[in-house]
Design an enzyme around this catalytic site. Sequence first.
Site, short mmCIF file in Angstrom:
data_model
loop_
_atom_site.label_atom_id
_atom_site.label_comp_id
_atom_site.label_asym_id
_atom_site.label_seq_id
_atom_site.Cartn_x
_atom_site.Cartn_y
_atom_site.Cartn_z
N HIS A 123 0.84 -1.21 0.00
CA HIS A 123 0.00 0.00 0.00
C HIS A 123 0.86 1.24 0.00
CE1 HIS A 123 1.11 -0.56 4.20
NE2 HIS A 123 0.79 0.72 4.43
N ASP A 125 0.41 4.88 2.08
CA ASP A 125 -0.41 5.29 3.22
C ASP A 125 -1.53 6.23 2.80
OD1 ASP A 125 1.04 3.80 5.07
OD2 ASP A 125 2.48 5.42 5.41
N HIS A 268 4.69 0.17 0.33
CA HIS A 268 5.44 -0.61 1.33
C HIS A 268 4.59 -1.73 1.90
CE1 HIS A 268 3.56 2.68 3.59
NE2 HIS A 268 3.55 1.87 4.64
N ARG A 283 4.93 5.87 14.62
CA ARG A 283 4.92 6.40 13.25
C ARG A 283 4.19 7.74 13.21
NH1 ARG A 283 1.24 3.02 9.69
NH2 ARG A 283 -0.20 4.51 10.58
C1 SIN Z 1 3.03 0.70 7.87
O1 SIN Z 1 3.15 1.91 8.03
O2 SIN Z 1 2.37 0.23 6.97
C2 SIN Z 1 3.78 -0.24 8.81
C3 SIN Z 1 5.15 -0.47 8.34
C4 SIN Z 1 5.92 -1.39 9.26
O3 SIN Z 1 5.46 -1.71 10.36
O4 SIN Z 1 7.02 -1.80 8.88
#
Ligand code: SIN
Length: 293
Positions: A123, A125, A268, A283
């Site tokens: 995806h 974000d 990612h 995050r």
């Molecule tokens: C995400 O922001 O999708 C999670 C990425 C991760 O935990 O490595």
Amino acid sequence: MTQTAVQSSAPAPVVPASAGATEPYRTIKVEPVTLRIGAEISGIDLTQPIGEAQKIELRRALAEHLVIFFRDQPISHEQHMALGQAFSELIVHPGAPGIENHPLIVAIHADADSKYVAGESWHSDLSCNAEPPMGSILRLHTVPECGGDTLFASMYAAYEALSDRMKTYLEGLTAEHDANHVYHALYKDYETVYPRNNHPVVITHPVTGRKALFVNSSYTTRINELSDEESRAILAYLYEHCANPNFHVRFRWRPNSIAFWDNRCTHHLAVWDYFPQVRSGFRITLKGERPVF
Ligand code: SIN
């Protein structure tokens, strides 16, 4: 006798992100992990205020390498936010509540009780937002003994490797990006309305001017100008195309590593191969702009 033209089915060569001569960096060290995507940054202490010259070079490193990685940065929540604010305003995540006293910071956590982890499928974000984020910055303080890597994919490289015929076909198409199916399934709160918006299938990056594919299997529901059947087939083809490891970099976390990705030109995926071990961190999400053709 007329000859039938034979089209090569080989993909166009991919232009590496760091191709061509570039100025040396003066205030940070930048070591590419692959030619197309990912660079490790050193020579900077993010627990200290970031100088103007370093901010400029960090912006340049992100533009050139799409995702930048840092090691051994035990930053506080304030320092984490300050790093993000050097690039953009921070935004509240519409689908993930912020931590106590810090609405702009989301916990990323998995342990033996987890039923799912954030970001298990490819995806970008919040592509469902009217103005999808320009980027996200994740710091993990606790990592499993092994595993728990994050994969990043260059959507420039994916676009550039398409045939000219396919590029022409995709030109001017728009796609719907919808968060409702994602968060309703997760939280079972069918009353809440999450963002849904249309964006170009191929966008022009506002900083680099490069073209990038902008559809992803988590949020994109359909290509508006096509029949349902054709939309499903084209999206399935594009997702398979984006899964090519030639477009990817894989990040191995250590405690207090940071990954900062440009959300406009990358996908990612977080690999959950460490259950029942703990992986934990924080995050933040950086405001972006409406994508354009
Ligand atoms: C995400 O922001 O999708 C999670 C990425 C991760 O935990 O490595």
